[in-house]
Design a protein around this motif. Structure first.
Motif, mmCIF file in Angstrom:
data_model
loop_
_atom_site.group_PDB
_atom_site.id
_atom_site.type_symbol
_atom_site.label_atom_id
_atom_site.label_comp_id
_atom_site.label_asym_id
_atom_site.label_seq_id
_atom_site.Cartn_x
_atom_site.Cartn_y
_atom_site.Cartn_z
ATOM 1 N N ALA A 97 0.832 -1.168 -0.112
ATOM 2 C CA ALA A 97 -0.044 0.211 0.076
ATOM 3 C C ALA A 97 1.156 1.384 -0.082
ATOM 4 O O ALA A 97 2.159 1.511 0.560
ATOM 5 N N ASP A 98 0.219 2.632 -0.860
ATOM 6 C CA ASP A 98 1.057 3.719 -0.771
ATOM 7 C C ASP A 98 2.340 3.274 -1.262
ATOM 8 O O ASP A 98 3.405 4.050 -0.864
ATOM 9 N N TYR A 99 2.183 2.948 -2.360
ATOM 10 C CA TYR A 99 3.692 2.448 -3.138
ATOM 11 C C TYR A 99 4.254 3.614 -3.050
ATOM 12 O O TYR A 99 5.604 3.775 -3.206
ATOM 13 N N GLU A 100 3.682 4.530 -4.316
ATOM 14 C CA GLU A 100 4.090 6.140 -4.689
ATOM 15 C C GLU A 100 4.404 6.848 -3.207
ATOM 16 O O GLU A 100 5.708 7.229 -3.442
ATOM 17 N N TYR A 101 3.955 7.141 -2.096
ATOM 18 C CA TYR A 101 3.548 8.321 -1.333
ATOM 19 C C TYR A 101 5.253 7.511 -0.645
ATOM 20 O O TYR A 101 5.808 8.460 -0.263
ATOM 21 N N LYS A 102 5.172 6.150 -0.637
ATOM 22 C CA LYS A 102 6.664 5.481 0.320
ATOM 23 C C LYS A 102 7.903 5.370 -0.422
ATOM 24 O O LYS A 102 9.073 4.766 -0.160
#
Length: 425
Positions: free
Chosen positions: A341-346
């Protein structure tokens, strides 16, 4: 590398800092200390209409809800691109929103090449029942020239044309304009030069237009309500871009190689040859939070797997196709969100943790599958491994594969015509 670039002709608030861009996307998170990321100037392009219902979407399958909304304006009974209903070439498309007060807007920053403004509509020769001319056509238009640099300082030039713009008389009836219009247009008001009738076609004279600026309102042609809209390039500009040495776009190639060019835009595509092994968890990553366990498998030797990858609202999505005997079969009816989850955010933290020698190189590997910036420290083969989750069979099974391998070809959005129905039988 050159310093961070501000896209040409973009208006910024006074005192605001230039934004940095990677592959056409602004970097808003923290920056790496080990070297500059590969940076591309950016020209944002939007459709000629911006309806309210296209502003947002919660559907991950619709990563461009505005274009989905504008697609509904295309008329199917005439003015179709590229061949019209009467079997003649038609270089544009006819668009007709549900509401005539929906303004026509510039798709990008540009310069006016030519324009015409009419006080009233004209007749195409048809008459009304009383014998008077039927004023059923609008001859107003605006022609814009757009020019921007991409990676490696290459220049691309193209044009946009907006035809059958409403005449002043009818425009004042449906969308009254201010009595003291601005000299330069805005997203909420027409400029003075588009509110005065012209004596025929006028040269642009260096006038500037910015993305989303109102150019007018859509009118009629032969009684048919629509905007004729098209984007085109001159032959010289087309060849200068697509055939330039070192940057040749592999149009028509069924088996294109990974391009040497650093120009990059759109979604990423990966061509995975048959025989590759798919793992449930990458080696040495059993306890890593970045790789939730998936399903191991393998690709049959004669087949190829095509994977599209993109980011949307902080998540990473993929779609897959498998090629068997020259035929493509879709494996993912809808985009599949990455199990992390939240691949791009992280992504910043992921690159820092997985590529400690050079997080900047890792960041580019995670986004593009290859390092674009040749000034970054070189990673060894083992240090470059980039494991991504892909769907690899018709049952929807997902597993991880290392896309940094040379055998796996990496492409930008326009580099895989095979995915657009061009695979040979």
């Amino acid at each position: 590398m050159p310093p961070a670039l501000t896209p040409p002709n973009r208006r910024r608030a006074p005192g605001s800092a230039p934004r940095r861009y990677v592959a056409g996307r602004a970097i808003t998170g923290p920056q790496f200390d080990d070297g500059p990321l590969f940076q591309l100037p950016l020209m944002i392009i939007s459709p000629p209409f911006l309806p309210q219902n296209g502003l947002t979407s919660t559907d991950p399958a619709k990563d461009d809800p505005m274009m989905d909304a504008v697609d509904q304006f295309e008329l199917g009974h005439h003015g179709v691109y590229p061949i019209a209903f009467d079997r003649r070439w038609h270089c544009g498309t006819h668009l007709a929103p549900n509401d005539q007060t929906e303004p026509v807007r510039a798709i990008a920053d540009g310069e006016v090449v030519a324009y015409r403004v009419s006080q009233k509509a004209i007749s195409d020769g048809q008459t009304k029942r009383d014998g008077s001319p039927d004023l059923n056509s609008n001859i107003g238009f605006v022609l814009l020239k757009h020019k921007t640099d991409t990676g490696e300082r290459r220049t691309i030039t193209f044009y946009s044309l907006y035809m059958h713009l409403l005449d002043i008389n009818n425009q004042q009836r449906i969308a009254p304009q201010p009595t003291n219009p601005p000299a330069v247009g805005t997203s909420s008001a027409l400029p003075a030069w588009l509110l005065s009738p012209t004596d025929g076609v006028q040269a642009g004279g260096g006038k500037k237009v910015y993305r989303k600026d109102i150019l007018g309102y859509w009118g009629h042609c032969h009684g048919q309500p629509h905007l004729h809209f098209e984007i085109f390039m001159t032959e010289e500009d087309f060849r200068a871009w697509f055939s330039q040495a070192g940057h040749t776009v592999q149009l028509g190639e069924k088996n294109p190689a990974t391009p040497a060019s650093k120009d990059y835009w759109g979604h990423s595509y990966f061509v995975i040859p048959g025989g590759e092994v798919i793992v449930s968890v990458p080696p040495g990553q059993d306890s890593s939070p970045y790789f939730p366990p998936l399903t191991a498998g393998a690709l049959s030797a004669p087949n190829k797997l095509y994977v599209e990858a993109y980011f949307y609202k902080g998540q990473r999505y993929t779609r897959s196709w498998i090629e068997k005997n020259g035929k493509l079969e879709a494996l993912t009816p809808a985009p599949v969100r990455d199990p992390y989850a939240d691949y791009e955010y992280k992504l910043y933290q992921r690159a820092t943790d997985l590529y400690p020698k050079c997080p900047s190189a890792g960041y580019e590997l995670l986004r593009f599958g290859r390092v674009l910036n040749t000034e970054l420290p070189t990673l060894s083969r083992a240090e470059s491994r980039t494991w991504i989750a892909v769907t690899y069979d018709a049952g929807g099974a997902q597993g991880y594969i290392d896309i940094s391998q040379d055998a796996i070809k990496k492409h930008l959005g326009c580099g895989l015509p095979v995915l657009h129905g061009l695979a040979e039988d």
